[in-house]
Design a protein around this motif. Structure first.
Motif, PDB file in Angstrom:
ATOM      1  N   ALA A 148       0.786  -1.261   0.181  1.00 18.38           N
ATOM      2  CA  ALA A 148      -0.005  -0.279   0.018  1.00 18.38           C
ATOM      3  C   ALA A 148       0.731   1.243   0.001  1.00 18.38           C
ATOM      4  N   PRO A 149       1.942   1.411   0.713  1.00 22.91           N
ATOM      5  CA  PRO A 149       2.669   2.498   0.643  1.00 22.91           C
ATOM      6  C   PRO A 149       3.266   2.852  -0.501  1.00 22.91           C
ATOM      7  N   ALA A 150       3.728   1.674  -1.365  1.00 22.61           N
ATOM      8  CA  ALA A 150       4.233   2.017  -2.785  1.00 22.61           C
ATOM      9  C   ALA A 150       3.134   2.197  -3.728  1.00 22.61           C
ATOM     10  N   PHE A 151       2.067   1.919  -3.500  1.00 26.11           N
ATOM     11  CA  PHE A 151       0.847   2.324  -4.215  1.00 26.11           C
ATOM     12  C   PHE A 151       0.666   3.655  -4.040  1.00 26.11           C
ATOM     13  N   ALA A 152       0.528   4.211  -2.931  1.00 22.65           N
ATOM     14  CA  ALA A 152       0.281   5.645  -2.312  1.00 22.65           C
ATOM     15  C   ALA A 152       1.481   6.459  -2.959  1.00 22.65           C
ATOM     16  N   SER A 153       2.680   6.129  -2.836  1.00 21.46           N
ATOM     17  CA  SER A 153       3.842   6.948  -3.736  1.00 21.46           C
ATOM     18  C   SER A 153       3.776   6.967  -5.005  1.00 21.46           C
ATOM     19  N   ARG A 154       3.264   5.760  -5.791  1.00 22.32           N
ATOM     20  CA  ARG A 154       3.132   5.778  -7.343  1.00 22.32           C
ATOM     21  C   ARG A 154       2.038   7.053  -7.695  1.00 22.32           C
ATOM     22  N   ILE A 155       1.069   6.952  -6.850  1.00 21.03           N
ATOM     23  CA  ILE A 155      -0.270   7.903  -7.268  1.00 21.03           C
ATOM     24  C   ILE A 155       0.015   9.345  -6.960  1.00 21.03           C
ATOM     25  N   ALA A 156       0.733   9.494  -5.828  1.00 18.93           N
ATOM     26  CA  ALA A 156       1.121  10.915  -5.463  1.00 18.93           C
ATOM     27  C   ALA A 156       2.420  11.416  -5.945  1.00 18.93           C
ATOM     28  N   ASN A 157       3.063  10.491  -6.749  1.00 22.92           N
ATOM     29  CA  ASN A 157       4.515  11.057  -7.228  1.00 22.92           C
ATOM     30  C   ASN A 157       5.540  11.203  -6.344  1.00 22.92           C
ATOM     31  N   THR A 158       5.176  10.960  -5.139  1.00 21.47           N
ATOM     32  CA  THR A 158       6.072  11.218  -4.056  1.00 21.47           C
ATOM     33  C   THR A 158       6.057  10.267  -2.785  1.00 21.47           C
ATOM     34  N   ASP A 159       7.105   9.872  -2.143  1.00 22.44           N
ATOM     35  CA  ASP A 159       7.310   8.941  -0.956  1.00 22.44           C
ATOM     36  C   ASP A 159       7.018   9.752   0.420  1.00 22.44           C
ATOM     37  N   LYS A 160       6.892  11.391   0.149  1.00 26.51           N
ATOM     38  CA  LYS A 160       7.454  12.034   1.315  1.00 26.51           C
ATOM     39  C   LYS A 160       6.237  12.531   2.049  1.00 26.51           C
ATOM     40  N   SER A 161       5.907  12.395   3.275  1.00 29.88           N
ATOM     41  CA  SER A 161       4.533  12.802   3.975  1.00 29.88           C
ATOM     42  C   SER A 161       5.264  14.240   4.438  1.00 29.88           C
ATOM     43  N   ILE A 162       3.993  15.327   4.377  1.00 30.33           N
ATOM     44  CA  ILE A 162       4.461  16.525   4.898  1.00 30.33           C
ATOM     45  C   ILE A 162       3.358  16.605   6.083  1.00 30.33           C
ATOM     46  N   GLY A 163       3.165  15.839   6.911  1.00 25.17           N
ATOM     47  CA  GLY A 163       2.012  16.003   7.770  1.00 25.17           C
ATOM     48  C   GLY A 163       0.790  15.233   7.666  1.00 25.17           C
ATOM     49  N   ALA A 164      -0.209  15.190   8.746  1.00 18.76           N
ATOM     50  CA  ALA A 164      -1.404  14.800   8.575  1.00 18.76           C
ATOM     51  C   ALA A 164      -2.531  15.716   8.730  1.00 18.76           C
ATOM     52  N   VAL A 165      -3.672  15.253   8.578  1.00 18.81           N
ATOM     53  CA  VAL A 165      -4.814  16.473   8.671  1.00 18.81           C
ATOM     54  C   VAL A 165      -6.103  15.550   8.958  1.00 18.81           C
ATOM     55  N   GLN A 166      -6.957  16.062   9.861  1.00 20.11           N
ATOM     56  CA  GLN A 166      -8.158  15.489  10.381  1.00 20.11           C
ATOM     57  C   GLN A 166      -9.224  15.998   9.320  1.00 20.11           C
ATOM     58  N   ILE A 167     -10.160  15.036   8.674  1.00 21.34           N
ATOM     59  CA  ILE A 167     -11.139  15.567   7.751  1.00 21.34           C
ATOM     60  C   ILE A 167     -12.244  14.471   8.251  1.00 21.34           C
ATOM     61  N   ALA A 168     -13.423  15.087   8.645  1.00 18.21           N
ATOM     62  CA  ALA A 168     -14.410  14.460   9.047  1.00 18.21           C
ATOM     63  C   ALA A 168     -14.178  13.329  10.144  1.00 18.21           C
ATOM     64  N   GLY A 169     -13.170  13.790  10.936  1.00 16.05           N
ATOM     65  CA  GLY A 169     -12.971  12.922  12.227  1.00 16.05           C
ATOM     66  C   GLY A 169     -11.869  11.788  11.665  1.00 16.05           C
ATOM     67  N   GLN A 170     -11.563  11.828  10.536  1.00 13.70           N
ATOM     68  CA  GLN A 170     -10.417  10.648  10.042  1.00 13.70           C
ATOM     69  C   GLN A 170      -9.130  11.354   9.836  1.00 13.70           C
ATOM     70  N   SER A 171      -8.075  10.909   9.950  1.00 12.38           N
ATOM     71  CA  SER A 171      -6.780  11.158   9.747  1.00 12.38           C
ATOM     72  C   SER A 171      -6.435  10.747   8.421  1.00 12.38           C
ATOM     73  N   TRP A 172      -5.836  11.815   7.532  1.00  5.26           N
ATOM     74  CA  TRP A 172      -5.210  11.565   6.199  1.00  5.26           C
ATOM     75  C   TRP A 172      -4.099  12.038   6.140  1.00  5.26           C
ATOM     76  N   GLU A 173      -3.026  11.450   5.510  1.00  9.44           N
ATOM     77  CA  GLU A 173      -1.629  11.970   5.300  1.00  9.44           C
ATOM     78  C   GLU A 173      -1.705  12.872   4.097  1.00  9.44           C
ATOM     79  N   LYS A 174      -0.733  13.844   4.258  1.00  2.51           N
ATOM     80  CA  LYS A 174      -0.790  14.864   3.200  1.00  2.51           C
ATOM     81  C   LYS A 174       0.546  14.535   2.587  1.00  2.51           C
ATOM     82  N   ARG A 175       0.514  14.664   1.246  1.00  2.00           N
ATOM     83  CA  ARG A 175       1.765  14.585   0.312  1.00  2.00           C
ATOM     84  C   ARG A 175       1.690  15.745  -0.569  1.00  2.00           C
TER      85      ARG A 175
END
Length: 184
Positions: A112-139
Motif C-alpha cells: 500500500a505505501p508503494a501504491f500511494a507513492s506511485r499515485i502521489a508521485n512522491t513518498d514524502k509525507s508533509i504531515g497529517a490532517v483530520q477530515i470528518a474525524g479521520q486522519s489523512w496523510e498529506k503529500r
C-alpha cells in the motif's frame, strides 16, 4: 483585372490579401478559456462495477461538491494486477475563472505505501490532517503542483489527489462515504 493577377505586382497583391485574411482570422479567434466546455461523465456505473469486483469496502462521493464537474472515471489494473478505481473532477472556477483537477483513487494494490507513492508521485509525507474525524496523510510534489491526501484503510488505500488546492481536496474527501455492496 489582368493587371492584378500577373507579374510581381499581382503576386504582391495576392500575398497582401492572404496576409489580411490571416490577420482577420487571428484577431477574431477566441483566446483563453472563456466559455470552455468541460464534459460531464457519470461515474455511478463505474463505481458500482468496481464495488461488485472487489472484496474491500468502496468509497465514493455521497454528493459532488458544488459547481464541480465529474469528467473522468475508470477501472484500471494496478502494478500488482489488482483493480484501481479513479474518478476525476474539474473543480469549480476560481477567481481567474480557472478550473483545477482533483481525482479520487482507490485500490488494494500491495504494498500500500508503494501504491500511494506511485499515485502521489512522491513518498514524502508533509504531515497529517483530520477530515470528518479521520486522519489523512498529506503529500506534495512541488514540481508537478500535485497535492495528495492518503488514507490507509483495511484492505484498501483511498487517495484524493490533483492540482486542486488543499481546501478543494479536503472538500472532496469530506464527500466520500462507504458504498453498500450490490445485492445482485
Amino acid at each position: 483585372m489582368r493587371r492584378f493577377t500577373q507579374g510581381f505586382y499581382g503576386y504582391a497583391f495576392a500575398l497582401l490579401v492572404c496576409a489580411g485574411l490571416a490577420v482577420i482570422i487571428v484577431v477574431s479567434a477566441p483566446t483563453g478559456r472563456e466559455g470552455q466546455h468541460v464534459p460531464r461523465l457519470e461515474y455511478s456505473i463505474t463505481v458500482a462495477n468496481y464495488n461488485r469486483s472487489v472484496p474491500h469496502e468502496v468509497w465514493a462521493p455521497a454528493k459532488d461538491p458544488a459547481d464541480w464537474i465529474p469528467n473522468s472515471n475508470r477501472i484500471a489494473k494496478g502494478a500488482d494486477g489488482s483493480s484501481v478505481l479513479s474518478v476525476g473532477y474539474a473543480t469549480a472556477p476560481d477567481a481567474e475563472n480557472e478550473r483545477h483537477h482533483a481525482m479520487i483513487v482507490q485500490g488494494a494494490e500491495q504494498p500500500a505505501p508503494a501504491f500511494a507513492s506511485r499515485i502521489a508521485n512522491t513518498d514524502k509525507s508533509i504531515g497529517a490532517v483530520q477530515i470528518a474525524g479521520q486522519s489523512w496523510e498529506k503529500r506534495f510534489r512541488e514540481d508537478k503542483n500535485q497535492r495528495t491526501l492518503v488514507r490507509f484503510l483495511a484492505g484498501t488505500t483511498l487517495m484524493v489527489t490533483g492540482t486542486a488546492d488543499w481546501p478543494e481536496l479536503t472538500a472532496l474527501a469530506t464527500t466520500l462515504k462507504p458504498q453498500p455492496k450490490p445485492t445482485s
